[in-house]
Design a protein around this motif. Sequence first.
Motif, PDB file in Angstrom:
ATOM      1  N   ALA A   1       0.829  -1.205   0.000  1.00  0.00           N
ATOM      2  CA  ALA A   1       0.000   0.000   0.000  1.00  0.00           C
ATOM      3  C   ALA A   1       0.863   1.255   0.000  1.00  0.00           C
ATOM      4  CB  ALA A   1      -0.936  -0.002   1.207  1.00  0.00           C
ATOM      5  N   ILE A   2       1.915   1.246   0.808  1.00  0.00           N
ATOM      6  CA  ILE A   2       2.793   2.418   0.883  1.00  0.00           C
ATOM      7  C   ILE A   2       3.597   2.589  -0.403  1.00  0.00           C
ATOM      8  CG2 ILE A   2       4.821   3.329   2.068  1.00  0.00           C
ATOM      9  CD1 ILE A   2       3.621   2.125   4.675  1.00  0.00           C
ATOM     10  N   LEU A   3       4.170   1.503  -0.913  1.00  0.00           N
ATOM     11  CA  LEU A   3       4.936   1.605  -2.155  1.00  0.00           C
ATOM     12  C   LEU A   3       4.050   2.050  -3.313  1.00  0.00           C
ATOM     13  CD1 LEU A   3       7.225  -1.575  -1.945  1.00  0.00           C
ATOM     14  CD2 LEU A   3       7.826   0.798  -1.406  1.00  0.00           C
ATOM     15  N   ASP A   4       2.824   1.559  -3.367  1.00  0.00           N
ATOM     16  CA  ASP A   4       1.884   1.971  -4.411  1.00  0.00           C
ATOM     17  C   ASP A   4       1.578   3.463  -4.292  1.00  0.00           C
ATOM     18  OD1 ASP A   4      -0.205   1.322  -6.547  1.00  0.00           O
ATOM     19  OD2 ASP A   4      -1.475   2.148  -4.962  1.00  0.00           O
ATOM     20  N   ALA A   5       1.344   3.928  -3.068  1.00  0.00           N
ATOM     21  CA  ALA A   5       1.058   5.353  -2.865  1.00  0.00           C
ATOM     22  C   ALA A   5       2.244   6.223  -3.256  1.00  0.00           C
ATOM     23  CB  ALA A   5       0.680   5.604  -1.411  1.00  0.00           C
ATOM     24  N   TRP A   6       3.420   5.682  -3.118  1.00  0.00           N
ATOM     25  CA  TRP A   6       4.625   6.413  -3.504  1.00  0.00           C
ATOM     26  C   TRP A   6       4.868   6.389  -5.013  1.00  0.00           C
ATOM     27  CZ3 TRP A   6       8.537   4.214   0.639  1.00  0.00           C
ATOM     28  CH2 TRP A   6       8.257   4.794   1.889  1.00  0.00           C
ATOM     29  N   GLY A   7       4.060   5.643  -5.750  1.00  0.00           N
ATOM     30  CA  GLY A   7       4.186   5.628  -7.204  1.00  0.00           C
ATOM     31  C   GLY A   7       5.048   4.524  -7.772  1.00  0.00           C
ATOM     32  N   MET A   8       5.312   3.492  -7.001  1.00  0.00           N
ATOM     33  CA  MET A   8       6.112   2.378  -7.518  1.00  0.00           C
ATOM     34  C   MET A   8       5.220   1.463  -8.336  1.00  0.00           C
ATOM     35  SD  MET A   8       8.678  -0.045  -5.289  1.00  0.00           S
ATOM     36  CE  MET A   8      10.196  -0.673  -6.047  1.00  0.00           C
ATOM     37  N   PRO A   9       5.598   1.113  -9.572  1.00  0.00           N
ATOM     38  CA  PRO A   9       4.788   0.208 -10.393  1.00  0.00           C
ATOM     39  C   PRO A   9       4.508  -1.106  -9.673  1.00  0.00           C
ATOM     40  CG  PRO A   9       6.499   1.219 -11.725  1.00  0.00           C
ATOM     41  CD  PRO A   9       6.792   1.599 -10.303  1.00  0.00           C
TER      42      PRO A   9
ATOM     43  N   LEU B   1      11.511   5.513  -7.763  1.00  0.00           N
ATOM     44  CA  LEU B   1      10.778   4.279  -7.475  1.00  0.00           C
ATOM     45  C   LEU B   1      10.194   3.631  -8.730  1.00  0.00           C
ATOM     46  CD1 LEU B   1       9.070   5.431  -4.182  1.00  0.00           C
ATOM     47  CD2 LEU B   1      10.822   3.673  -4.415  1.00  0.00           C
ATOM     48  N   ASP B   2      10.101   4.374  -9.826  1.00  0.00           N
ATOM     49  CA  ASP B   2       9.567   3.787 -11.060  1.00  0.00           C
ATOM     50  C   ASP B   2      10.669   3.298 -11.996  1.00  0.00           C
ATOM     51  OD1 ASP B   2      10.562   6.279 -11.701  1.00  0.00           O
ATOM     52  OD2 ASP B   2       8.883   6.849 -12.989  1.00  0.00           O
ATOM     53  N   ALA B   3      11.921   3.332 -11.524  1.00  0.00           N
ATOM     54  CA  ALA B   3      13.044   2.918 -12.377  1.00  0.00           C
ATOM     55  C   ALA B   3      13.019   1.418 -12.627  1.00  0.00           C
ATOM     56  CB  ALA B   3      14.363   3.318 -11.724  1.00  0.00           C
TER      57      ALA B   3
END
Length: 368
Positions: free
Chosen positions: A14-22, A63-65
């Motif tokens: 949930a946190i990683l998704d909110a941060w914009g990680m695919p 985070l999207d790299a």
Amino acid sequence: MRASADSVRAQILAILDAWGMPGDLAAETAEVMLDTDLAGVDSHGIGMLASYEGMRHVGQVKLDARPRIERDSGAVALVDGGAGLGHPAAAFAMRLAIQRAKQHGIGAVAVRNSHHFGAAGWYVKLAAKSGCIGLVTSGTRTMAMVPTHGAVPVLGTNPIAFAAPGQRQPPVVLDMATTTAAANKVRAKALRNKPIPAGWVMDGAGNPVTDGAAAVAQVFEKPEGGLSPVGGTPDMASHKGYGLALMAHILGATLSGASFSPIRVRTQRPEDPDDIGHFMLAIDPTAFRPAGDFEQDLDQAVDVLRATPPADPAQPVLVPGDPERAEHADRSAHGIPIPAGLEAQIRAIAERANVPFLLKTAPASANA
């Protein structure tokens, strides 16, 4: 609380998704972090979210790299981590090393432009699951290790991990920091209000620091003192541990062209990536011997170790990997311990990310 594994995974995602990680990268990262917590390595699991949040806040980590192959030479390759979190880059690199090992007998993949990748043991276990011997080393972000006869930290905790697959027996798995303890283990003990064992942390004069808060400040804030190399303080047999750390850095960072922290920090701005390097090696035993022979011989060696008469009958002789497997089984059944300080951290991070706090106590039946 002892949080269920499912809720720990859900919270991280949930946190990683909110941060914009695919989604696929987040799932890979959450898997590594959760498995680390289940294995009892509390320093490298969900407790790392606070550090990752800080890196994200200053724009240091992308985070999207997506990792990509930069150089390809058959059995050998170089991967660019894209300044992303290290988990996806390291997993990509080890899978590539395994693939090349199946083709060539051996696969060696170096990674540059990465960040913290969690526990090195996860990646060598990935190799063992594929029937390969695995070896991993890495550079680090923090200058924490005081070299032999030194007064200030220069090297990091520079981990080394190794795994070899058996047939009847579970894989032999070694995962170690090249300091007496990993830097984040000091932080994890402090969060649990536990004293720091003498010999882990020393001040600038070489004196042991055992108070949790003082030890965290010594390792992460002060310019002198820090962690001792594996083997003890500079007054003990530490030079080999210092040499292991340097070897891990040479393979994990110098080989790929990644940074050396004492040089990087001279010009690094808060938003600049850490450019951490990793090294992944996979060896297919069938390139050397008929299929199954290696595993059978390893099983016999492990059998001999397990049959060694114990000094204390209540404590059977251990093989590397046994403590983590036992902890994994216990925590899978009874939940992952989340101390009050860490719970408060996760609640605050979730609130700032505008996601619910999802950690749930493991079912009562599991705690029976």
